[in-house]
Design a protein around this motif. Structure first.
Motif, PDB file in Angstrom:
ATOM      1  N   GLY A   9     -56.181  33.914  23.326  1.00 38.19           N
ATOM      2  CA  GLY A   9     -56.814  33.900  22.025  1.00 38.19           C
ATOM      3  C   GLY A   9     -58.198  34.531  22.068  1.00 38.19           C
ATOM      4  O   GLY A   9     -58.723  34.861  23.131  1.00 38.19           O
ATOM      5  N   GLY A  10     -58.784  34.688  20.897  1.00 37.64           N
ATOM      6  CA  GLY A  10     -60.111  35.268  20.832  1.00 37.64           C
ATOM      7  C   GLY A  10     -60.509  35.577  19.415  1.00 37.64           C
ATOM      8  O   GLY A  10     -59.831  35.199  18.457  1.00 37.64           O
ATOM      9  N   LEU A  11     -61.638  36.273  19.295  1.00 34.56           N
ATOM     10  CA  LEU A  11     -62.178  36.684  18.001  1.00 34.56           C
ATOM     11  C   LEU A  11     -61.947  38.178  17.836  1.00 34.56           C
ATOM     12  O   LEU A  11     -62.382  38.977  18.676  1.00 34.56           O
ATOM     13  CB  LEU A  11     -63.672  36.371  17.940  1.00 34.56           C
ATOM     14  N   VAL A  12     -61.236  38.552  16.778  1.00 36.38           N
ATOM     15  CA  VAL A  12     -60.960  39.959  16.511  1.00 36.38           C
ATOM     16  C   VAL A  12     -61.212  40.244  15.036  1.00 36.38           C
ATOM     17  O   VAL A  12     -61.327  39.327  14.219  1.00 36.38           O
ATOM     18  CB  VAL A  12     -59.500  40.344  16.854  1.00 36.38           C
ATOM     19  N   GLN A  13     -61.256  41.523  14.719  1.00 37.87           N
ATOM     20  CA  GLN A  13     -61.400  41.922  13.329  1.00 37.87           C
ATOM     21  C   GLN A  13     -60.015  42.141  12.714  1.00 37.87           C
ATOM     22  O   GLN A  13     -59.030  42.398  13.425  1.00 37.87           O
ATOM     23  CB  GLN A  13     -62.223  43.193  13.225  1.00 37.87           C
ATOM     24  N   ALA A  14     -59.958  42.048  11.415  1.00 39.06           N
ATOM     25  CA  ALA A  14     -58.696  42.291  10.710  1.00 39.06           C
ATOM     26  C   ALA A  14     -58.147  43.670  11.085  1.00 39.06           C
ATOM     27  O   ALA A  14     -58.906  44.641  11.179  1.00 39.06           O
ATOM     28  CB  ALA A  14     -58.912  42.198   9.213  1.00 39.06           C
ATOM     29  N   GLY A  15     -56.849  43.707  11.316  1.00 42.49           N
ATOM     30  CA  GLY A  15     -56.197  44.948  11.701  1.00 42.49           C
ATOM     31  C   GLY A  15     -56.029  45.132  13.195  1.00 42.49           C
ATOM     32  O   GLY A  15     -55.262  45.989  13.638  1.00 42.49           O
ATOM     33  N   GLU A  16     -56.747  44.346  13.971  1.00 41.49           N
ATOM     34  CA  GLU A  16     -56.655  44.465  15.423  1.00 41.49           C
ATOM     35  C   GLU A  16     -55.501  43.637  15.969  1.00 41.49           C
ATOM     36  O   GLU A  16     -54.766  42.988  15.214  1.00 41.49           O
ATOM     37  CB  GLU A  16     -57.986  44.055  16.055  1.00 41.49           C
ATOM     38  N   SER A  17     -55.346  43.685  17.297  1.00 45.47           N
ATOM     39  CA  SER A  17     -54.212  43.032  17.952  1.00 45.47           C
ATOM     40  C   SER A  17     -54.690  42.047  19.014  1.00 45.47           C
ATOM     41  O   SER A  17     -55.791  42.175  19.563  1.00 45.47           O
ATOM     42  CB  SER A  17     -53.305  44.068  18.617  1.00 45.47           C
ATOM     43  N   LEU A  18     -53.835  41.072  19.291  1.00 50.59           N
ATOM     44  CA  LEU A  18     -54.022  40.147  20.402  1.00 50.59           C
ATOM     45  C   LEU A  18     -52.650  39.851  20.996  1.00 50.59           C
ATOM     46  O   LEU A  18     -51.641  39.890  20.284  1.00 50.59           O
ATOM     47  CB  LEU A  18     -54.645  38.828  19.939  1.00 50.59           C
ATOM     48  N   ARG A  19     -52.665  39.522  22.289  1.00 44.47           N
ATOM     49  CA  ARG A  19     -51.430  39.094  22.941  1.00 44.47           C
ATOM     50  C   ARG A  19     -51.660  37.720  23.546  1.00 44.47           C
ATOM     51  O   ARG A  19     -52.524  37.540  24.408  1.00 44.47           O
ATOM     52  CB  ARG A  19     -51.002  40.077  24.025  1.00 44.47           C
ATOM     53  N   LEU A  20     -50.888  36.760  23.076  1.00 38.34           N
ATOM     54  CA  LEU A  20     -50.954  35.401  23.607  1.00 38.34           C
ATOM     55  C   LEU A  20     -49.885  35.219  24.676  1.00 38.34           C
ATOM     56  O   LEU A  20     -48.810  35.810  24.589  1.00 38.34           O
ATOM     57  CB  LEU A  20     -50.734  34.383  22.492  1.00 38.34           C
ATOM     58  N   SER A  21     -50.212  34.394  25.655  1.00 41.31           N
ATOM     59  CA  SER A  21     -49.256  34.104  26.705  1.00 41.31           C
ATOM     60  C   SER A  21     -49.213  32.610  26.955  1.00 41.31           C
ATOM     61  O   SER A  21     -50.219  31.911  26.775  1.00 41.31           O
ATOM     62  CB  SER A  21     -49.632  34.831  28.002  1.00 41.31           C
ATOM     63  N   CYS A  22     -48.064  32.115  27.358  1.00 45.81           N
ATOM     64  CA  CYS A  22     -47.915  30.695  27.634  1.00 45.81           C
ATOM     65  C   CYS A  22     -47.117  30.505  28.915  1.00 45.81           C
ATOM     66  O   CYS A  22     -46.020  31.051  29.053  1.00 45.81           O
ATOM     67  CB  CYS A  22     -47.209  30.022  26.468  1.00 45.81           C
ATOM     68  N   GLU A  23     -47.694  29.747  29.831  1.00 46.67           N
ATOM     69  CA  GLU A  23     -46.977  29.343  31.042  1.00 46.67           C
ATOM     70  C   GLU A  23     -46.361  27.971  30.773  1.00 46.67           C
ATOM     71  O   GLU A  23     -47.047  27.051  30.322  1.00 46.67           O
ATOM     72  CB  GLU A  23     -47.943  29.270  32.223  1.00 46.67           C
ATOM     73  N   VAL A  24     -45.087  27.867  31.063  1.00 47.22           N
ATOM     74  CA  VAL A  24     -44.333  26.674  30.690  1.00 47.22           C
ATOM     75  C   VAL A  24     -43.715  26.041  31.930  1.00 47.22           C
ATOM     76  O   VAL A  24     -43.169  26.740  32.782  1.00 47.22           O
ATOM     77  CB  VAL A  24     -43.220  27.033  29.691  1.00 47.22           C
ATOM     78  N   ALA A  25     -43.780  24.729  32.005  1.00 48.14           N
ATOM     79  CA  ALA A  25     -43.098  24.022  33.087  1.00 48.14           C
ATOM     80  C   ALA A  25     -41.604  24.314  33.016  1.00 48.14           C
ATOM     81  O   ALA A  25     -41.014  24.356  31.926  1.00 48.14           O
ATOM     82  CB  ALA A  25     -43.350  22.525  32.980  1.00 48.14           C
ATOM     83  N   ARG A  26     -41.003  24.486  34.174  1.00 46.24           N
ATOM     84  CA  ARG A  26     -39.597  24.882  34.231  1.00 46.24           C
ATOM     85  C   ARG A  26     -38.695  23.883  33.506  1.00 46.24           C
ATOM     86  O   ARG A  26     -37.720  24.272  32.850  1.00 46.24           O
ATOM     87  CB  ARG A  26     -39.169  25.001  35.696  1.00 46.24           C
ATOM     88  N   VAL A 110     -57.375  31.518  17.782  1.00 43.36           N
ATOM     89  CA  VAL A 110     -57.415  32.897  17.286  1.00 43.36           C
ATOM     90  C   VAL A 110     -58.247  32.906  16.012  1.00 43.36           C
ATOM     91  O   VAL A 110     -57.973  32.148  15.081  1.00 43.36           O
ATOM     92  CB  VAL A 110     -55.995  33.423  17.001  1.00 43.36           C
ATOM     93  N   ILE A 111     -59.254  33.758  15.992  1.00 42.45           N
ATOM     94  CA  ILE A 111     -60.093  33.908  14.809  1.00 42.45           C
ATOM     95  C   ILE A 111     -60.077  35.375  14.404  1.00 42.45           C
ATOM     96  O   ILE A 111     -60.387  36.248  15.211  1.00 42.45           O
ATOM     97  CB  ILE A 111     -61.543  33.465  15.080  1.00 42.45           C
ATOM     98  N   VAL A 112     -59.691  35.612  13.161  1.00 41.52           N
ATOM     99  CA  VAL A 112     -59.626  36.976  12.641  1.00 41.52           C
ATOM    100  C   VAL A 112     -60.662  37.105  11.535  1.00 41.52           C
ATOM    101  O   VAL A 112     -60.561  36.433  10.504  1.00 41.52           O
ATOM    102  CB  VAL A 112     -58.227  37.307  12.110  1.00 41.52           C
ATOM    103  N   SER A 113     -61.629  37.953  11.755  1.00 44.03           N
ATOM    104  CA  SER A 113     -62.676  38.146  10.751  1.00 44.03           C
ATOM    105  C   SER A 113     -62.315  39.291   9.821  1.00 44.03           C
ATOM    106  O   SER A 113     -61.659  40.251  10.220  1.00 44.03           O
ATOM    107  CB  SER A 113     -64.010  38.435  11.440  1.00 44.03           C
ATOM    108  N   SER A 114     -62.786  39.185   8.606  1.00 44.23           N
ATOM    109  CA  SER A 114     -62.456  40.209   7.598  1.00 44.23           C
ATOM    110  C   SER A 114     -63.480  41.329   7.619  1.00 44.23           C
ATOM    111  O   SER A 114     -64.503  41.250   8.252  1.00 44.23           O
ATOM    112  CB  SER A 114     -62.395  39.583   6.212  1.00 44.23           C
TER     113      SER A 114
END
Length: 114
Positions: A9-26, A110-114
Motif C-alpha cells: 500500500g501507499g499514497l498515490v495520485q489519481a490515475g496511478e497504479s499500485l500492486r498489493l501482495s499478500c503472503e498467506v499461511a498454507r 491505500v490512499i489515492v489523492s485527487s
C-alpha cells in the motif's frame, strides 16, 4: 502465529497504479478461493476481487477493468494489481479466503489523492 501479511500500500495520485501482495499461511491458502477486501473510512468492509484455486477471477463492478487479482499456488501468495486508481479506492485493503472467516490480518493502507 501470523496467517495473513498484506503489503504494497501507499499514497498515490489519481490515475496511478499500485500492486498489493499478500503472503498467506498454507493452511488458509490451499484449495481455497482467495480474495481482496477493502474498508474505507466509516464504511463496511467490501469484497473487491476473488480468485479460485484454479485461477478464475471475479471482480466487484467498481474495480472491473482496473484491478487484476492473481495468485501463485507454489508461493502461497495472492496479488492485486490496481491501475487507474481513483480517490474512492482509498481504503485499508485486506486479503483473506472467501467466504471470509472471522480472523483478519493487519491490512495495507491505500490512499489515492485527487
Amino acid at each position: 502465529q501470523v496467517q495473513l501479511v498484506e503489503s504494497g500500500g501507499g499514497l498515490v495520485q489519481a490515475g496511478e497504479s499500485l500492486r498489493l501482495s499478500c503472503e498467506v499461511a498454507r493452511t488458509i491458502f490451499i484449495r481455497n478461493t482467495m480474495a481482496w477486501y477493502r474498508q474505507g473510512s466509516e464504511k463496511s468492509r467490501e469484497l473487491v476481487a476473488r480468485i479460485t484455486f484454479a485461477g478464475a477471477p471475479n471482480y466487484a463492478d467498481s474495480v472491473k477493468g482496473r484491478f487484476t487479482i492473481s495468485r501463485d499456488n507454489a508461493k502461497n501468495t495472492v496479488d492485486l494489481q490496481m491501475n487507474s486508481l481513483k480517490p474512492e479506492d482509498t481504503a485499508v485493503y485486506y486479503c483473506n479466503s472467501w467466504p471470509a472467516p472471522p480472523s483478519w490480518g493487519q491490512g495495507t493502507q491505500v490512499i489515492v489523492s485527487s
